[in-house]
Design an enzyme around this catalytic site. Structure first.
Site, PDB file in Angstrom:
ATOM      1  N   ASN A  81      52.960  18.427   3.550  1.00 27.76           N
ATOM      2  CA  ASN A  81      54.630  18.245   3.063  1.00 27.76           C
ATOM      3  C   ASN A  81      55.201  17.601   4.002  1.00 27.76           C
ATOM      4  O   ASN A  81      56.368  17.849   4.049  1.00 27.76           O
ATOM      5  CB  ASN A  81      54.681  19.650   2.883  1.00 27.76           C
ATOM      6  CG  ASN A  81      54.121  20.640   1.668  1.00 27.76           C
ATOM      7  OD1 ASN A  81      53.799  21.720   2.006  1.00 27.76           O
ATOM      8  ND2 ASN A  81      53.811  19.802   0.595  1.00 27.76           N
ATOM      9  N   VAL A  88      60.557  16.242   5.978  1.00 29.00           N
ATOM     10  CA  VAL A  88      59.998  17.211   5.716  1.00 29.00           C
ATOM     11  C   VAL A  88      60.202  17.360   4.068  1.00 29.00           C
ATOM     12  O   VAL A  88      61.447  16.844   3.499  1.00 29.00           O
ATOM     13  CB  VAL A  88      60.736  18.580   6.231  1.00 29.00           C
ATOM     14  CG1 VAL A  88      60.049  19.754   5.450  1.00 29.00           C
ATOM     15  CG2 VAL A  88      60.235  18.358   7.636  1.00 29.00           C
ATOM     16  N   CYS A  89      59.246  17.726   3.226  1.00 25.84           N
ATOM     17  CA  CYS A  89      59.291  17.604   1.981  1.00 25.84           C
ATOM     18  C   CYS A  89      59.214  18.821   1.481  1.00 25.84           C
ATOM     19  O   CYS A  89      58.000  19.288   0.979  1.00 25.84           O
ATOM     20  CB  CYS A  89      58.581  16.701   1.299  1.00 25.84           C
ATOM     21  SG  CYS A  89      58.464  16.346  -0.410  1.00 25.84           S
ATOM     22  N   ILE A  90      60.188  19.940   1.285  1.00 25.18           N
ATOM     23  CA  ILE A  90      60.150  21.091   0.715  1.00 25.18           C
ATOM     24  C   ILE A  90      61.100  21.331  -0.284  1.00 25.18           C
ATOM     25  O   ILE A  90      62.190  20.680  -0.227  1.00 25.18           O
ATOM     26  CB  ILE A  90      60.166  22.264   1.598  1.00 25.18           C
ATOM     27  CG1 ILE A  90      61.273  22.198   2.615  1.00 25.18           C
ATOM     28  CG2 ILE A  90      58.939  22.440   2.215  1.00 25.18           C
ATOM     29  CD1 ILE A  90      61.639  23.146   3.536  1.00 25.18           C
ATOM     30  N   LEU A 137      54.897  16.573  -5.113  1.00 25.72           N
ATOM     31  CA  LEU A 137      56.483  16.227  -4.354  1.00 25.72           C
ATOM     32  C   LEU A 137      56.699  14.630  -4.113  1.00 25.72           C
ATOM     33  O   LEU A 137      57.865  14.244  -3.633  1.00 25.72           O
ATOM     34  CB  LEU A 137      56.449  17.061  -3.094  1.00 25.72           C
ATOM     35  CG  LEU A 137      56.541  18.464  -3.332  1.00 25.72           C
ATOM     36  CD1 LEU A 137      56.673  19.266  -1.915  1.00 25.72           C
ATOM     37  CD2 LEU A 137      57.779  18.646  -3.992  1.00 25.72           C
TER      38      LEU A 137
END
Lengths: 179, 831
Positions: A81, A88-90, A137
């Site tokens: 992620n 950051v990919c949340i 994502l």
């Protein structure tokens, strides 16, 4: 009265300094600019990131907390992620309506209720690997050909040992130890 | 081991390079500057008259051979015939021996060349040095790295320039050789000789420039350029004056000569940059990194657009035109900077007096300039007709609107800063300012394009800004609409939080993390926020920040309705709930539990199985499913209201819309109905229904909940039917509904005791309160009480009488509401 974003950031900074959550340190890089923070995240115990101290940068928009901040690790990271450049990919870092594909329900998106502390805690739990790597994502960043780290996701799935090895090497590097 | 020693060597090498480079920067460069400066001062480079550079060409003008005399016509073949017997390459003979190079220039070239070579080497070392240093500074902050990268790019450009210089030298000799050969071939044509001289002059100038440039690079770059341009201007003017002795002829001389004009242009450019720096120092002090980045980004666009504008006005192209565009660009960049600065006010903890003075001064100066230019453009257009001034007029008018916008923002921010409490209306004012300015800008752009199309051609250069302006205007417009809606909703629908409510909960507004003392609103989901915080959030999203209840989707609960609901809801929980309340949370009783319920179960509501399950034969419906169904049912008629809400809201609402609408059609799903009698129940279960034990009460409550669920389903179906059937056949509604319920009712239900009950039982009473939509609900309800009536325990009879009361009230309410109800449902479903 200063802007609401500034006041809220100051309040959060105060809160974080007074009651710091375990394993997380965060604060503005420069007290004159409260819209850029630096955070240090320790790798959660019992995971392949255990023992590491990972520096990250948080950039807040002028209309914080209505819009989410951006978070980027400033050290090398290897995680499904986390983009290879450290972003950051949340989902809680995505504003509702950001995701044209509609993969994430709006319940897990950004809202003013979230805070720096919550973001960092989610990142810690992301590192802890309680989340399944989320491939889709990538869809939120269509113009980035690398996407969130697909290699890492693949390795996480197929070759956990190798993944752990890489993670351990990163941990050693963040601590300044020889690999 | 080998790798170890290698890495050690690399480290050593790195150290060496570092040392070398540091020495270079600290010692060699200053020395070089001095040497180069001295070199520039030598007589070789200081020829006041460029004619001194000329070298006489020793190519005599030979006696003309009269090839074209009429007396003796010579055939063209004569030449070739004569020369056929000579072997080897044919060469043009030059009687006075070979033509020498221009000695002066050769001399210069040999002098400059070693310096250039040195420069290439030095820049190479420097490059390596800087790249070695990059990671070292990286962990400080990013700014250092960007500076390093800039430096690297700078050095690279120096290196390539030096390489280009080598090219230039060889090119010069080539060109000169060619022209000389032409001179040799056509010795009579004076122009060729002249060309050689001119070429020499040019090379001299460029050699001088190269040297100066080197001096610049090694010294402080900008200061060097400035100095150089000043020196060159002085030299050019001095030279002209020296030659022509008088003012007018020297001016004519300068304007006629292209190199001189180039020097003058450079000088003007340098002056503009200097002026910009001065103004920046005066009005802004140090620019922040973000501001600088913005400026660079925007100026690139501006420059491209200017180039596009040049294509339209190529006929009017003149130095004046260029100058005007430069001034425009210059002023524009200051507008951008001012905008950034004023925006920064909101984000800065401390605003000094100097800041205010600077901003006010800057805004007034810029505003005045814009005004002057607009006036000038207008005058010139009126008196001389349409020209380039049209473009300038519009550009400055746009800038004037920007200034207005900045000024208003500045005033608002300043007022806000003066007070200790956050100023709530600021956001609204800002929004309307944005809207008004956007409108003015759009009007200006449209007029501009229209005029341009009429007079000239399509102004391509105006399209990008026009597009952005229109987009911004559209956004402002939508913002205003959304904000208005949010404000209206807040003012009309949601009550102000009372001091008790504030003190009951932890009274921190979750949006701004500050205490709520006054001016807070309570949403239908019972979450309390500052009015101003809510408003700014509602401009983005029409959901509750905490639980994401879509406030536009929830039914417009009017005060009166809510009151009624509260009145009804208040007594029932008292007795029936109090009895089994052992496990129920009692203290935290939300004032409007129905909304609370719907909202708590919002996420499951989006899941498709939310449709009520046909209870016939269901062996063991777990506690969650009935609760799920019961809460989703009253929500269902409202989901189609998602239509009018914003795009984002619609996105979240699509799922429930799709999955609720179709499964809920009465023709597909048999509606669940309560058992007519208790034949389907075992003795044990019947015993469970009676008695005063906790199990018995729980069993009763479960049965009741199922009944409630069925009621809700019935009301949902009724509203669905009213939605499907056009309003012209209102009689169809009651007709079809009971029939349906009859069909389904034949299947007896088995209220199965389940293990968990997670929804507070108060909800069921309130559920029944709110499911008032259709007459069928009444009918179904009337058939229900058979069950509770059978049980003889005191608590159920209390519940029963309670239900009687509720039914009575509902009938009242229904009779007063029914005329508009189908219509209301209809409109809401159409979206």
């Amino acid at each position: 009265m200063a802007g609401s974003a500034l006041r809220r950031l100051m309040a959060e900074y105060k809160q974080l300094t007074l009651n710091p959550p375990e394993g997380i340190i965060a604060g503005p890089i420069n007290e004159e600019n409260f819209f850029e923070w630096e955070a240090l995240i320790t790798g959660p115990e019992g995971t392949c990131f255990e023992g590491g101290v990972f520096p990250a940068k948080l950039i807040f928009p002028p209309d914080y907390p209505l819009s989410p901040p951006k978070m980027q690790f400033t050290c090398e990271m290897f995680h499904p992620n986390i983009y290879s450049d450290g972003r950051v990919c949340i989902s809680i870092l995505h504003a509702p309506g950001d995701d044209p594909m509609g993969y994430e329900s709006s319940a897990e998106r950004w809202s003013p209720v979230q805070s720096v502390e919550k973001i960092l805690l989610s990142v810690v739990s992301m590192l802890a690997g309680c989340f399944e790597p989320i491939y889709y994502l990538n869809a939120t960043e269509p113009n980035d050909e690398s996407g969130a780290n697909v290699d890492a996701a693949k390795m996480w799935r197929e070759n956990r040992e190798e993944f752990n090895k890489i993670a351990e090497r990163l941990v050693r590097r963040t601590l300044g130890l020889p690999p | 081991m080998a790798a170890d020693s290698d890495s050690k060597k690399v480290l050593e090498y790195k150290e060496r390079v570092k040392k070398q480079a540091e020495e270079l920067v600290l010692k060699d460069f200053p020395r070089k500057i001095v040497i180069l400066d001295e070199l520039l001062k030598t007589s070789d480079f200081n020829k006041p008259n460029l004619e001194d550079v000329h070298e006489t060409l020793n190519i005599p003008v030979p006696e003309p051979i009269q090839l074209n005399s009429h007396s003796e016509p010579v055939s063209k073949r004569w030449k070739s015939e004569k020369m056929d017997d000579i072997a080897g390459t044919k060469v043009m003979a030059l009687i006075n021996g070979s033509v020498p190079c221009n000695k002066n220039l050769c001399n210069l070239v040999t002098k400059v060349k070693p310096h250039v070579r040195q420069l290439v080497e030095d820049s190479n070392v420097l490059k390596m040095w800087v790249s070695f240093l990059i990671p070292k500074i990286e962990d400080g902050n990013n700014f250092g790295v960007s500076i390093q990268e800039d430096t690297l790019a700078e050095i690279q450009s120096v290196e390539s320039e030096a390489a280009a210089f080598y090219d230039q030298i060889s090119r010069y000799f080539l060109t000169r050789g060619k022209i000389v050969s032409k001179v040799a071939k056509y010795p009579h044509i004076e122009d060729y000789r002249r060309a050689v001289e001119e070429l020499d002059e040019k090379e001299y100038l460029s050699l001088m420039l190269v040297l100066c440039e080197k001096a610049t690079i090694k010294g402080s770059k900008s200061a060097g350029v400035t100095l150089l341009s000043v020196v060159m201007t002085a030299a050019v003017i001095g030279n002209a004056f020296y030659q022509k002795k008088q003012f007018y002829p020297s001016v004519v001389y300068i304007t006629k000569s292209n190199p001189c004009m180039a020097v003058m242009y450079i000088q003007a450019f340098v002056m503009v940059i200097l002026m910009g720096k001065l103004m920046r120092k005066v009005f802004f002090g140090q620019l922040r990194a973000a501001e600088f980045e913005h400026l660079m980004e925007r100026s690139w666009y501006a420059v491209t657009e200017t180039c596009l504008a040049f294509t339209v006005f190529r006929d009017d192209f003149s130095p004046k035109f260029v100058a005007l565009f430069t001034v425009l660009l210059f002023l524009k960049s200051f507008h951008w900077l001012a905008e950034d600065r004023v925006d920064f006010m909101e984000r800065s903890p401390v605003i000094s007096w100097l800041f205010h003075i600077r901003v006010i001064a800057l805004l007034s100066v810029l505003g005045y300039m814009d005004y002057l230019f607009v006036g000038h453009a207008y005058q010139s257009t009126v008196t001389k007709g349409a020209s380039v001034q049209l473009v300038f007029g519009f550009e400055y008018a746009i800038l004037l609107t920007i200034i207005c916008n900045i000024a208003i923002k500045y005033v608002l921010h300043t007022v806000d800063l003066q007070s200790d409490n956050p100023w709530e209306n600021k956001a609204v004012f800002l929004l309307y300012t944005e809207l008004a300015m956007g409108f003015v800008k759009v009007v200006l752009y449209v007029t501009f394009v229209a005029i341009m199309v009429r007079i000239y051609t399509l102004p391509l250069f105006a399209f990008r800004p026009m597009y952005y302006t229109m987009r911004a205007f559209n956004k402002a417009f939508n913002d205003v609409i959304l904000s208005r809606r949010a404000i209206r909703n807040m003012n009309t629908l949601y009550p102000d939080a009372t001091p008790e409510e504030l003190s009951a909960a932890d009274n921190v507004c979750i949006i701004c993390r500050e205490e709520m003392v006054t001016a807070s609103k309570k949403l239908p989901c019972n979450h309390i926020f500052h009015t101003s915080c809510l408003r700014s959030w509602f401009q983005r999203q029409q959901t509750c920040p905490t639980c994401r209840l879509n406030i536009l989707q929830t039914p417009p609960v009017t005060q009166q309705q809510q009151q009624a609901a509260n009145n009804n809801a208040a007594p029932p929980p008292a007795q029936p709930v109090a009895a089994p309340a052992g496990a129920m949370p009692q203290g935290a009783m939300p004032p409007n539990p129905f909304m609370m319920m719907g909202n708590n179960l919002w996420p499951p509501f989006q899941v498709p199985p939310a449709a009520p399950q046909p209870p016939a034969g269901t062996a063991a419906p777990s506690g969650a499913t009935p609760a799920n169904g019961s809460t989703s049912a009253p929500q269902a008629p409202f989901t189609p209201q998602a239509g009018p809400s914003s795009a984002s809201a619609a996105g979240t609402a699509t799922n429930p819309f799709l999955c609720m609408r179709f499964p809920m059609l009465p023709f597909m799903v048999p509606p669940p109905l309560p058992p007519r009698d208790f034949t389907g129940l075992s003795e044990e279960e019947l015993q469970n229904l009676e008695g005063t034990t906790r199990e018995a009460i729980e069993a009763r409550i479960r049965t009741m909940r199922q009944i409630v669920m069925m009621l809700d389903c019935a009301s949902v179906m009724a509203s669905q039917i009213t939605a499907i059937i056009p309003p012209s056949y209102p009689t169809a509604t009651p007709a079809s509904q009971p029939a349906n319920s009859e069909d389904a009712g034949s299947a007896p239900t088995e209220p199965q005791p389940s293990t968990s009950s997670d929804a507070p039982p108060t909800s069921l009473v309130n559920q029944t309160e709110n499911s008032t939509a259709a007459p069928s609900a009444q009918e179904a309800e009337q058939s229900n009480p058979s069950m509770p009536e059978r049980s003889g325990s005191p608590s159920t009879s209390a519940m029963n009488s309670e239900q009687e009361e509720i039914r009575r009230r509902r009938l009242q309410k229904f009779s007063s509401q029914s005329p508009d109800n189908p219509q209301a449902d209809n409109t809401s479903n159409e979206h």
